[in-house]
Write a protein that holds these residues in place. Structure first.
Motif, PDB file in Angstrom:
ATOM      1  N   VAL A  57      40.820  55.434  17.169  1.00 13.25           N
ATOM      2  CA  VAL A  57      41.911  56.013  17.951  1.00 13.25           C
ATOM      3  C   VAL A  57      41.804  55.596  19.420  1.00 13.25           C
ATOM      4  O   VAL A  57      42.132  56.361  20.327  1.00 13.25           O
ATOM      5  CB  VAL A  57      41.941  57.553  17.837  1.00 13.25           C
ATOM      6  CG1 VAL A  57      42.382  57.970  16.449  1.00 13.25           C
ATOM      7  CG2 VAL A  57      40.588  58.156  18.175  1.00 13.25           C
ATOM      8  N   TYR A  58      41.341  54.361  19.631  1.00 14.59           N
ATOM      9  CA  TYR A  58      41.300  53.798  20.973  1.00 14.59           C
ATOM     10  C   TYR A  58      42.144  52.530  20.995  1.00 14.59           C
ATOM     11  O   TYR A  58      42.310  51.859  19.974  1.00 14.59           O
ATOM     12  CB  TYR A  58      39.867  53.497  21.398  1.00 14.59           C
ATOM     13  CG  TYR A  58      39.016  54.730  21.545  1.00 14.59           C
ATOM     14  CD1 TYR A  58      39.084  55.506  22.698  1.00 14.59           C
ATOM     15  CD2 TYR A  58      38.152  55.130  20.522  1.00 14.59           C
ATOM     16  CE1 TYR A  58      38.313  56.653  22.832  1.00 14.59           C
ATOM     17  CE2 TYR A  58      37.373  56.272  20.654  1.00 14.59           C
ATOM     18  CZ  TYR A  58      37.459  57.027  21.819  1.00 14.59           C
ATOM     19  OH  TYR A  58      36.701  58.164  21.939  1.00 14.59           O
ATOM     20  N   PRO A  59      42.689  52.159  22.149  1.00 14.44           N
ATOM     21  CA  PRO A  59      43.573  50.989  22.218  1.00 14.44           C
ATOM     22  C   PRO A  59      42.934  49.694  21.746  1.00 14.44           C
ATOM     23  O   PRO A  59      43.596  48.866  21.133  1.00 14.44           O
ATOM     24  CB  PRO A  59      43.949  50.927  23.701  1.00 14.44           C
ATOM     25  CG  PRO A  59      43.842  52.338  24.174  1.00 14.44           C
ATOM     26  CD  PRO A  59      42.678  52.918  23.420  1.00 14.44           C
ATOM     27  N   ASP A  60      41.659  49.487  22.020  1.00 13.57           N
ATOM     28  CA  ASP A  60      40.963  48.262  21.612  1.00 13.57           C
ATOM     29  C   ASP A  60      39.596  48.654  21.084  1.00 13.57           C
ATOM     30  O   ASP A  60      38.694  49.013  21.851  1.00 13.57           O
ATOM     31  CB  ASP A  60      40.834  47.299  22.797  1.00 13.57           C
ATOM     32  CG  ASP A  60      40.226  45.960  22.399  1.00 13.57           C
ATOM     33  OD1 ASP A  60      39.740  45.840  21.257  1.00 13.57           O
ATOM     34  OD2 ASP A  60      40.233  45.038  23.230  1.00 13.57           O
ATOM     35  N   MET A  61      39.443  48.580  19.772  1.00 11.76           N
ATOM     36  CA  MET A  61      38.203  49.069  19.162  1.00 11.76           C
ATOM     37  C   MET A  61      37.038  48.106  19.345  1.00 11.76           C
ATOM     38  O   MET A  61      35.903  48.457  19.035  1.00 11.76           O
ATOM     39  CB  MET A  61      38.433  49.357  17.683  1.00 11.76           C
ATOM     40  CG  MET A  61      39.355  50.548  17.425  1.00 11.76           C
ATOM     41  SD  MET A  61      38.846  52.078  18.255  1.00 11.76           S
ATOM     42  CE  MET A  61      37.240  52.340  17.509  1.00 11.76           C
TER      43      MET A  61
END
Length: 234
Positions: A57-61
């Motif tokens: 649930v982060y923009p860039d894992m």
């Protein structure tokens, strides 16, 4: 007739099948896409399972332990679109695992803000297409559309469409003699959904989105309380 040529729409197919396998969900999504194409909307179809999308649930894992993540590249197209249509098959009465992953990744961007200080999905329209050969269209649409409105999308009337065959194993939407492409109920709902998405997206875009009075996160953080009856409780 209204002009929709300034709109962009992204159709994200959450089938479990990689290309070039036939996706019945994509078959129905292409009906909606064709309607929008004819009205001059710039459309794009993305089959999410063809891409390396990390869980999270982060923009860039890749910043959180993953070796690769194609979501930032897909996000560029989602961010630019005025309309998002999520398509999913039904599995065990629910949307696909790929659809849940999409929702999680959309949620990752939900804290972004626009120039008014509103959440970034404000001013965009969302819809849902569902296929399968078991019951659950309305249940799946309810789940997907709730998630879209929660992160900030505006949902027009009758924003879902779908087709299911007989309960249990049976023909899928694109199978010969399934009756899916000829089904009047599905044709009508898909058409109404497509037009309602275009109508709403155009209204939002040409009015500058939703007014920011009462819903600006930036203003709230700066101390505005927009007539909340207990402004002293902070």
């Amino acid at each position: 007739m209204a002009d929709y040529s300034d709109l962009k729409a992204v159709f994200i197919n959450c089938t479990l099948k990689k290309s070039p396998d036939v996706s019945n969900t994509e078959g129905l999504m292409k009906v909606s896409q064709a309607i929008m194409d004819k009205q001059g909307v710039a459309t794009q179809m993305i089959r999410l399972v063809d891409h390396d999308i990390a869980h999270g649930v982060y923009p860039d894992m890749t910043e959180h332990g993953w070796d690769s993540d194609d979501w930032p590249d897909i996000w560029v197209h989602v961010k630019a679109a005025d309309i998002l249509v999520v398509g999913t098959p039904i599995w065990l009465g629910e949307e696909s695992s790929v659809a849940r992953m999409l929702i999680e990744r959309l949620y990752a961007q939900s804290g972004d803000m626009n120039e008014k200080g509103q959440y970034g999905y404000y001013g965009k329209a969302g819809g849902c297409i569902v296929t399968g050969n078991e019951d659950g269209i309305k249940h799946v649409a309810m789940s997907v559309l709730y998630a879209l409105q929660h992160v900030g999308y505006t949902i027009p009337p009758q924003a879902d469409a779908g087709w299911i065959g007989e309960a249990g194993p049976g023909p899928s939407y694109l199978d010969p003699y399934s009756g899916g492409p000829q089904n009047d109920f599905t044709q009508r709902n898909t058409t109404f959904m497509s037009w309602n998405l275009m109508h709403l997206a155009a209204l939002l875009k040409r009015s500058g989105g939703l007014p920011a009075e009462g819903n600006s996160r930036r203003a709230w953080d700066d101390g505005a309380r927009f007539d909340h009856p207990n402004p002293e409780y902070r």
